[in-house]
Design a protein around this motif. Structure first.
Motif, PDB file in Angstrom:
ATOM      1  N   GLN A 121     -14.030   1.446  -2.364  1.00  0.00           N
ATOM      2  CA  GLN A 121     -13.914   0.032  -2.710  1.00  0.00           C
ATOM      3  C   GLN A 121     -15.044  -0.746  -2.052  1.00  0.00           C
ATOM      4  O   GLN A 121     -15.371  -0.518  -0.885  1.00  0.00           O
ATOM      5  N   HIS A 148      -5.614  12.041  -2.165  1.00  0.00           N
ATOM      6  CA  HIS A 148      -6.509  11.334  -3.066  1.00  0.00           C
ATOM      7  C   HIS A 148      -7.300  10.278  -2.300  1.00  0.00           C
ATOM      8  O   HIS A 148      -6.874   9.820  -1.233  1.00  0.00           O
ATOM      9  N   LYS A 208     -13.800  -1.084  -7.421  1.00  0.00           N
ATOM     10  CA  LYS A 208     -12.980   0.025  -6.929  1.00  0.00           C
ATOM     11  C   LYS A 208     -13.158   1.214  -7.866  1.00  0.00           C
ATOM     12  O   LYS A 208     -13.042   1.084  -9.086  1.00  0.00           O
ATOM     13  N   SER A 209     -13.450   2.369  -7.269  1.00  0.00           N
ATOM     14  CA  SER A 209     -13.629   3.572  -8.090  1.00  0.00           C
ATOM     15  C   SER A 209     -12.281   4.143  -8.508  1.00  0.00           C
ATOM     16  O   SER A 209     -11.225   3.717  -8.019  1.00  0.00           O
ATOM     17  N   GLN A 210     -12.324   5.100  -9.400  1.00  0.00           N
ATOM     18  CA  GLN A 210     -11.100   5.770  -9.814  1.00  0.00           C
ATOM     19  C   GLN A 210     -10.582   6.678  -8.696  1.00  0.00           C
ATOM     20  O   GLN A 210     -11.339   7.155  -7.868  1.00  0.00           O
ATOM     21  N   LEU A 211      -9.291   6.892  -8.718  1.00  0.00           N
ATOM     22  CA  LEU A 211      -8.664   7.759  -7.727  1.00  0.00           C
ATOM     23  C   LEU A 211      -9.034   9.211  -8.020  1.00  0.00           C
ATOM     24  O   LEU A 211      -8.868   9.688  -9.145  1.00  0.00           O
ATOM     25  N   GLN A 212      -9.568   9.911  -7.005  1.00  0.00           N
ATOM     26  CA  GLN A 212      -9.984  11.295  -7.163  1.00  0.00           C
ATOM     27  C   GLN A 212      -9.238  12.187  -6.172  1.00  0.00           C
ATOM     28  O   GLN A 212      -8.987  11.795  -5.032  1.00  0.00           O
ATOM     29  N   LYS A 213      -8.908  13.380  -6.625  1.00  0.00           N
ATOM     30  CA  LYS A 213      -8.195  14.323  -5.775  1.00  0.00           C
ATOM     31  C   LYS A 213      -9.155  14.964  -4.780  1.00  0.00           C
ATOM     32  O   LYS A 213     -10.266  15.346  -5.137  1.00  0.00           O
ATOM     33  N   TYR A 247     -10.449   6.905  -2.874  1.00  0.00           N
ATOM     34  CA  TYR A 247     -11.275   6.078  -3.755  1.00  0.00           C
ATOM     35  C   TYR A 247     -12.204   5.243  -2.887  1.00  0.00           C
ATOM     36  O   TYR A 247     -12.030   5.134  -1.672  1.00  0.00           O
TER      37      TYR A 247
END
Length: 416
Positions: free
Chosen positions: A97, A93, A103-108, A95
């Motif tokens: 910052q 994952h 901070k962006s959302q956690l992405q796979k 993200y």
């Protein structure tokens, strides 16, 4: 696991020249050497040579995980090893910052190989390795994400038509493997001294491939005449800036520290792939040698008129021309002991000798027509090796050979 994978690749010859046109142990200098030998052979045969230098958009970041694992399974990496690589690539994952405030959302992460690791380049090589099976007419020089295509022929019009036709096959391969080819940044060079009477332009998917006279490939500036002047001028600029740094700090540092700076700031520039580009006219490389002597005088804190032979001997450093020979003769030692990739090894043939005389371990010397071919390792290197004494030729290890060859050069400095 990494060492076991290396053993697996070596044992099963996954990246063999015969099957896929790429070897895992190929170094930059060998890749460049193979490229230059192909071009000079075409020039020697009065042929045109077209080189296409591909540009991939974010190559390492667009590797599809599922496709990569399928390819690895095809190469023989299976069961436990394949599961290990699957767990290494998946469930990652990321993200973004900014300034510790946003901070962006956690992405796979669904594609790409991790960069900055030892495995990253190896996984990418496994991913693109099958490119060498796409076209039988284009010669590929593949070094990680730096890929070059080469095609030679007598008729320039027909040659460009062939390149366009074969390139379309490669474009389909890139699309299927989810790799993006940047055609606007892809360049081509027509090598040689033959006049170019055709105005035809190389076009791929209705995009004109820009024709240039020089380009940087694997860290070396290659020009269409293979005279190496653009690269030599580039090296001169880098060395001059480093000499300015040495001059500013010479009063504050001792000789050991200055020599360390020399080995860090200057030596890498003049030694990187020098066996490929350094075998040219002495008039071309003389400015580099002059700058090298200036640097050695600064390291030894002497005047600008001081004789440099004792200074090189004291530091156990090699002059530029001797450094070229030193790097070239190592290729010849590997050729003699059959340690080179097969596509390069076959360029060197031993002279047949039916008697146990001094002619053993002598390579056949090519009769060449052009100076361009004369300056290649397959000609100058052979001459250099054939002139070596028997003690050098029969060394049992490369390290011993390098030590003896360098000692012979340094002894010559002391005698002059």
């Amino acid at each position: 696991m990494y060492s076991r994978l290396n053993d697996f690749i070596t044992k099963h010859n996954i990246l063999s020249d015969q099957q896929y046109g790429f070897r895992a142990n190929r170094t930059t200098s060998l890749a460049l050497m193979e490229f230059v030998e192909e071009i000079t052979s075409a020039i020697e045969n009065k042929e045109y040579a077209i080189g296409i230098f591909l540009d991939l958009k974010k190559a390492f970041d667009t590797v599809d995980h599922d496709l990569l694992l399928k390819k690895m399974h095809m190469y023989g990496v299976r069961v436990v090893a394949l599961s290990w690589f699957g767990s290494y690539l998946e469930n990652r994952h990321q993200y973004v910052q900014m300034n510790n405030n946003f901070k962006s959302q956690l992405q796979k992460v669904s594609c790409g190989v991790p960069q900055g690791s030892v495995l990253g380049p190896m996984l990418f090589i496994l991913y693109i390795n099958s490119i060498c099976k796409v076209s039988k007419l284009l010669k590929r020089i593949v070094f990680a994400d730096d890929t070059n295509l080469l095609c030679c022929g007598n008729n320039l019009e027909q040659l460009m038509a062939t390149v366009e036709m074969e390139f379309k096959k490669l474009k389909r391969w890139f699309d299927y493997n989810k790799l993006t080819l940047n055609l606007n940044k892809t360049k081509c060079i027509i090598f040689g001294n033959r006049p170019i009477n055709s105005n035809k332009k190389l076009m791929i998917n209705n995009v004109v491939i820009e024709r240039v006279s020089e380009i940087k490939f694997l860290g070396i500036i290659i020009d269409n005449k293979l005279c190496w002047k653009p690269h030599i001028n580039y090296i001169k600029t880098k060395i001059s800036k480093s000499i300015a740094v040495l001059h500013k700090v010479k009063d504050f540092l001792n000789q050991v520290s200055l020599y360390t700076l020399y080995c860090s700031f200057i030596l890498p520039y003049i030694s990187y792939c020098v066996e490929v580009w350094g075998n040219t006219y002495n008039t071309n490389t003389k400015p580099i040698f002059i700058l090298q002597k200036r640097a050695i005088r600064i390291v030894n804190k002497t005047t600008y008129r001081e004789t440099t032979n004792p200074l090189f001997s004291k530091l156990k450093a090699l002059k530029f021309n001797d450094l070229v020979d030193f790097k070239t003769v190592q290729i010849m030692y590997k050729a003699k002991n059959k340690l080179l990739p097969s596509t390069i090894q076959e360029l060197f043939q031993f002279k047949e000798n039916h008697y146990s005389l001094r002619g053993n371990d002598i390579f056949k010397k090519q009769l060449v027509r052009t100076n361009t071919k004369y300056h290649c390792i397959t000609v100058k290197g052979v001459t250099l090796w054939n002139n070596c004494n028997k003690e050098l030729k029969t060394c049992t290890s490369l390290n011993k050979f390098k030590r003896m060859f360098k000692d012979n050069i340094l002894n010559g400095y002391r005698m002059e």
